[in-house]
Design an enzyme around this catalytic site. Structure first.
Site, PDB file in Angstrom:
ATOM      1  N   LYS A 248       0.838  -1.199   0.000  1.00  0.00           N
ATOM      2  CA  LYS A 248       0.000   0.000   0.000  1.00  0.00           C
ATOM      3  C   LYS A 248       0.879   1.257   0.000  1.00  0.00           C
ATOM      4  O   LYS A 248       0.682   2.172  -0.769  1.00  0.00           O
ATOM      5  CB  LYS A 248      -0.922  -0.017   1.222  1.00  0.00           C
ATOM      6  CG  LYS A 248      -1.865   1.140   1.277  1.00  0.00           C
ATOM      7  CD  LYS A 248      -2.761   1.045   2.501  1.00  0.00           C
ATOM      8  CE  LYS A 248      -3.502   2.359   2.685  1.00  0.00           C
ATOM      9  NZ  LYS A 248      -4.252   2.394   3.930  1.00  0.00           N
TER      10      LYS A 248
ATOM     11  N   GLU B 228      10.911  -4.463   3.922  1.00  0.00           N
ATOM     12  CA  GLU B 228      11.056  -5.837   3.453  1.00  0.00           C
ATOM     13  C   GLU B 228      10.633  -5.967   1.993  1.00  0.00           C
ATOM     14  O   GLU B 228      11.300  -6.603   1.171  1.00  0.00           O
ATOM     15  CB  GLU B 228      10.202  -6.797   4.297  1.00  0.00           C
ATOM     16  CG  GLU B 228      10.664  -6.958   5.738  1.00  0.00           C
ATOM     17  CD  GLU B 228      10.020  -5.964   6.688  1.00  0.00           C
ATOM     18  OE1 GLU B 228       9.650  -4.852   6.252  1.00  0.00           O
ATOM     19  OE2 GLU B 228       9.891  -6.299   7.882  1.00  0.00           O
TER      20      GLU B 228
ATOM     21  N   GLY C 290      -4.149  -2.260   5.283  1.00  0.00           N
ATOM     22  CA  GLY C 290      -3.480  -3.451   4.750  1.00  0.00           C
ATOM     23  C   GLY C 290      -4.159  -4.744   5.166  1.00  0.00           C
ATOM     24  O   GLY C 290      -4.432  -5.618   4.341  1.00  0.00           O
ATOM     25  N   ARG C 291      -4.485  -4.872   6.454  1.00  0.00           N
ATOM     26  CA  ARG C 291      -5.025  -6.146   6.919  1.00  0.00           C
ATOM     27  C   ARG C 291      -6.488  -6.341   6.534  1.00  0.00           C
ATOM     28  O   ARG C 291      -7.101  -7.346   6.884  1.00  0.00           O
ATOM     29  CB  ARG C 291      -4.824  -6.285   8.433  1.00  0.00           C
ATOM     30  CG  ARG C 291      -5.285  -5.104   9.246  1.00  0.00           C
ATOM     31  CD  ARG C 291      -4.725  -5.133  10.653  1.00  0.00           C
ATOM     32  NE  ARG C 291      -5.087  -3.939  11.420  1.00  0.00           N
ATOM     33  CZ  ARG C 291      -4.403  -2.802  11.397  1.00  0.00           C
ATOM     34  NH1 ARG C 291      -3.322  -2.695  10.649  1.00  0.00           N
ATOM     35  NH2 ARG C 291      -4.796  -1.767  12.119  1.00  0.00           N
TER      36      ARG C 291
ATOM     37  N   GLU D 133      -2.850  -6.477  15.410  1.00  0.00           N
ATOM     38  CA  GLU D 133      -2.443  -5.181  14.858  1.00  0.00           C
ATOM     39  C   GLU D 133      -3.601  -4.182  14.945  1.00  0.00           C
ATOM     40  O   GLU D 133      -3.395  -2.983  15.082  1.00  0.00           O
ATOM     41  CB  GLU D 133      -1.947  -5.309  13.409  1.00  0.00           C
ATOM     42  CG  GLU D 133      -1.065  -4.134  13.006  1.00  0.00           C
ATOM     43  CD  GLU D 133      -0.412  -4.277  11.644  1.00  0.00           C
ATOM     44  OE1 GLU D 133      -1.124  -4.508  10.658  1.00  0.00           O
ATOM     45  OE2 GLU D 133       0.821  -4.136  11.554  1.00  0.00           O
TER      46      GLU D 133
ATOM     47  N   HIS E  66      -0.697 -32.661  20.397  1.00  0.00           N
ATOM     48  CA  HIS E  66       0.463 -33.418  20.883  1.00  0.00           C
ATOM     49  C   HIS E  66       1.593 -32.465  21.262  1.00  0.00           C
ATOM     50  O   HIS E  66       2.756 -32.867  21.322  1.00  0.00           O
ATOM     51  CB  HIS E  66       0.897 -34.425  19.819  1.00  0.00           C
ATOM     52  CG  HIS E  66      -0.224 -35.344  19.462  1.00  0.00           C
ATOM     53  ND1 HIS E  66      -0.481 -36.509  20.164  1.00  0.00           N
ATOM     54  CD2 HIS E  66      -1.215 -35.224  18.545  1.00  0.00           C
ATOM     55  CE1 HIS E  66      -1.571 -37.080  19.660  1.00  0.00           C
ATOM     56  NE2 HIS E  66      -2.039 -36.322  18.686  1.00  0.00           N
TER      57      HIS E  66
ATOM     58  N   LYS F 197      10.883   0.060  13.297  1.00  0.00           N
ATOM     59  CA  LYS F 197      11.332   0.415  11.939  1.00  0.00           C
ATOM     60  C   LYS F 197      12.376   1.525  12.013  1.00  0.00           C
ATOM     61  O   LYS F 197      13.400   1.479  11.340  1.00  0.00           O
ATOM     62  CB  LYS F 197      10.154   0.908  11.096  1.00  0.00           C
ATOM     63  CG  LYS F 197       9.135  -0.154  10.743  1.00  0.00           C
ATOM     64  CD  LYS F 197       8.051   0.460   9.853  1.00  0.00           C
ATOM     65  CE  LYS F 197       6.898  -0.486   9.658  1.00  0.00           C
ATOM     66  NZ  LYS F 197       5.794   0.110   8.909  1.00  0.00           N
TER      67      LYS F 197
HETATM   68  O1  F6P Z   1       4.259  -2.442   9.418  1.00  0.00           O
HETATM   69  C1  F6P Z   1       2.938  -2.796   9.513  1.00  0.00           C
HETATM   70  C2  F6P Z   1       2.271  -2.699   8.178  1.00  0.00           C
HETATM   71  O2  F6P Z   1       2.120  -1.361   7.870  1.00  0.00           O
HETATM   72  C3  F6P Z   1       0.941  -3.417   8.120  1.00  0.00           C
HETATM   73  O3  F6P Z   1      -0.076  -2.699   8.678  1.00  0.00           O
HETATM   74  C4  F6P Z   1       0.795  -3.642   6.661  1.00  0.00           C
HETATM   75  O4  F6P Z   1      -0.157  -4.607   6.361  1.00  0.00           O
HETATM   76  C5  F6P Z   1       2.200  -4.055   6.299  1.00  0.00           C
HETATM   77  O5  F6P Z   1       3.032  -3.290   7.143  1.00  0.00           O
HETATM   78  C6  F6P Z   1       2.580  -3.840   4.865  1.00  0.00           C
HETATM   79  O6  F6P Z   1       2.438  -2.498   4.490  1.00  0.00           O
HETATM   80  P1  F6P Z   1       2.478  -2.081   2.985  1.00  0.00           P
HETATM   81  O7  F6P Z   1       1.316  -2.712   2.290  1.00  0.00           O
HETATM   82  O8  F6P Z   1       2.400  -0.588   2.977  1.00  0.00           O
HETATM   83  O9  F6P Z   1       3.769  -2.578   2.399  1.00  0.00           O
END
Ligand code: F6P
Length: 510
Positions: free
Chosen positions: A184, A190, A241-242, A327, A358, A474
């Site tokens: 987003k 990452e 995002g979620r 979150e 288990h 971060k």
């Molecule tokens: O760091 C948390 C977060 O912002 C989440 O809320 C989100 O789903 C994820 O990182 C990925 O964010 P983006 O879609 O902006 O890469």
């Protein structure tokens, strides 16, 4: 103060009444299952194993009314600014509206039919979806659940670990691979680092145009990264995002299922939207599930919530719900900026069953801490091994039964080992049975949890749509990365532990 309640939750009259009710024994009379279970489209939700009776439910509903929950639901659907710290509405339900334009479905169909050609003219055979958190978990969960053996090889790359990059690309031919960069913000560390490595893997920078798709709300950053304008799928800033797997973030799901399957996934969610928007509070399943979460968390000391998925295809559900609930509702500041004086979201965890039986179930049955659990299973399997399915369901039912009933010392023979064999019981759980795992039932299940999460937040008076807590880590990572990469010495003084660890890494790598 919250927009929907004149007082914080713990000052509402129903809160005090709930406190008193929590101390008295329950009335187990009447047909508990008939009274405390409900059907919602393809889902059966049995909450009769919760610690409830008619008086508890009545007090919880009073609490919902005193909290202004009906208005909160109206505001969510009416497009009001419910995400107040970011000054936005939450529009994920709009993504599920019937007949809305969904341009990403055209791309999905073209990839599926072999009409989307790579730079050498070959059709796409593999898709690598790059994204993390909300831009990853939903799509991978839905692909695993609904298309366990898809025609195309669909892979997910989330972790910044180089080993994850190698695994995601292993054996793939760049000329037949499509990379989807889902972010987003288009700034998540990452995803940026992984996307750069995958872009390099494609080789010729002029040839990546056919092989890169971006799904983002930040068009400028995607363009700058080298994604051609026609391959950028924009998402609404007002979809968190979620809550985004229903949008173009769900492109891999659409590639795996096709247009019809994806529409049916949305239809399942829509069915729950309509129930949530219109059902009275006392029959509104997301509302009831949220109230039960408050009951367990705030009145019975449940600090954790286990999601137990009795279906191999739903093995990622605990991770998905962990992000959705933790979150969203892992907050300590109320909407009005005042500190929350009640506990908020429990720690959500869980796993694929029956493996956990288990491993960690020992603690569930005989440990000393309070928790709640959701059991999820499908009535009809997708395989032809009835013996296996009967055992799977039998175990699901047996575990929730054992958690509720336990086994008292008095039921055991009078012998030295009996104290070790007694099981406390009294642990609350909800069982959700899907008629079968289909796009429609999964859509309904996930929307049910989304709305439950929203209601719990409204009751705790916190904002479920922001996530400020993830920012500090971060910020701290950037200078540490620069130091590890040998670019910059650390400017700020470090704490003893981080300094020691950094020095050890440097000593062992120089
Ligand atoms: O760091 C948390 C977060 O912002 C989440 O809320 C989100 O789903 C994820 O990182 C990925 O964010 P983006 O879609 O902006 O890469």
């Amino acid at each position: 103060m919250s927009a929907w309640s004149a007082k914080p939750p713990e000052e509402l009259p129903a809160w005090r009444r709930l406190g008193k009710l929590a101390e008295r024994p329950l009335d187990w009379g009447g047909d508990h299952f008939a009274n405390f279970s409900a059907r919602l489209g393809p889902l059966l939700v049995d909450y009769s194993k919760q610690r409830i009776d008619a008086k508890v439910i009545a007090a919880l509903l009073d609490f919902a009314n005193q909290s202004g929950l009906t208005q909160a639901i109206r505001d969510l659907f009416g497009g009001a600014v419910v995400n107040r710290t970011e000054n936005r509405p939450a529009r994920h339900m709009n993504l599920r509206i019937a007949g809305a334009a969904r341009p990403f479905l055209e791309i999905a169909e073209a990839v599926r039919d072999g009409r989307w050609l790579g730079r050498t003219g070959k059709p796409i055979r593999a898709v690598v979806h790059i994204g993390i958190g909300g831009s990853h978990l939903g799509p991978e969960l839905a692909c695993q659940a609904l298309a366990p053996a898809p025609a195309l090889d669909i892979r997910f790359l989330a972790n910044v670990d180089g080993g994850a990059v190698d695994a995601a690309l292993r054996g793939l031919d760049p000329s037949e691979t499509l990379a989807i960069i889902a972010s987003k913000s288009f700034s998540t560390l990452e995803t940026r680092v992984n996307a750069q490595s995958v872009r390099d893997w494609f080789g010729n920078p002029n040839a990546v145009a056919r092989h890169l798709i971006a799904v983002t709300a930040n068009e400028a950053a995607a363009r700058e990264f080298g994604v051609p304008a026609e391959n950028i799928l924009l998402i609404d800033d007002a979809v968190g995002g979620r809550y985004s797997l229903w949008s173009a973030v769900g492109l891999p799901i659409a590639i795996a299922l096709g247009r019809e399957g994806f529409e049916s996934f949305l239809e399942g969610a829509r069915l729950v939207d309509s129930h949530f928007e219109t059902a009275p509070l006392d029959r509104n399943i997301p509302v009831l599930l949220a109230l039960l979460q408050i009951w367990n968390t705030n009145f019975h000391g449940a600090a954790s919530h286990a999601v137990l998925a009795y279906d191999h295809r739903l093995r990622l559900l605990p991770d998905y719900l962990q992000q959705l609930e933790m979150e969203s509702n892992g907050k300590s500041a109320r909407d009005d900026g005042e500190p929350a004086r009640t506990h908020t979201a429990p720690i959500v965890w869980g796993g694929e069953e029956t493996g956990g039986q288990h491993a960690f179930h020992q603690l569930l049955h005989q440990g000393s801490r309070a928790f709640s659990a959701d059991f999820i299973a499908c009535i009809r399997p997708d395989h032809d091994r009835p013996e296996h399915h009967a055992w799977l369901l039998a175990n699901c039912l047996a575990q929730s039964q054992a958690l509720m009933q336990g086994r008292a010392l008095a039921e055991l023979p009078d012998e030295p080992l009996s104290p070790h064999r007694q099981v406390r019981g009294g642990h609350p759980s909800t069982t959700i049975l899907l008629d079968a795992l289909t796009p429609q039932s999964l859509g309904a299940l996930l929307a049910l949890y989304e709305h439950k999460t929203f209601c719990a937040a409204a009751l705790w008076q916190i904002n479920p749509f922001d996530q400020w807590g993830v920012e500090l880590g971060k910020e701290l990572a950037a200078p540490l990365h620069a130091a590890l990469a040998g670019d910059d010495p650390l400017a700020a003084p470090l704490d003893f532990s981080t300094r020691g660890l950094l020095q050890e890494i440097e000593r062992r790598t120089s």
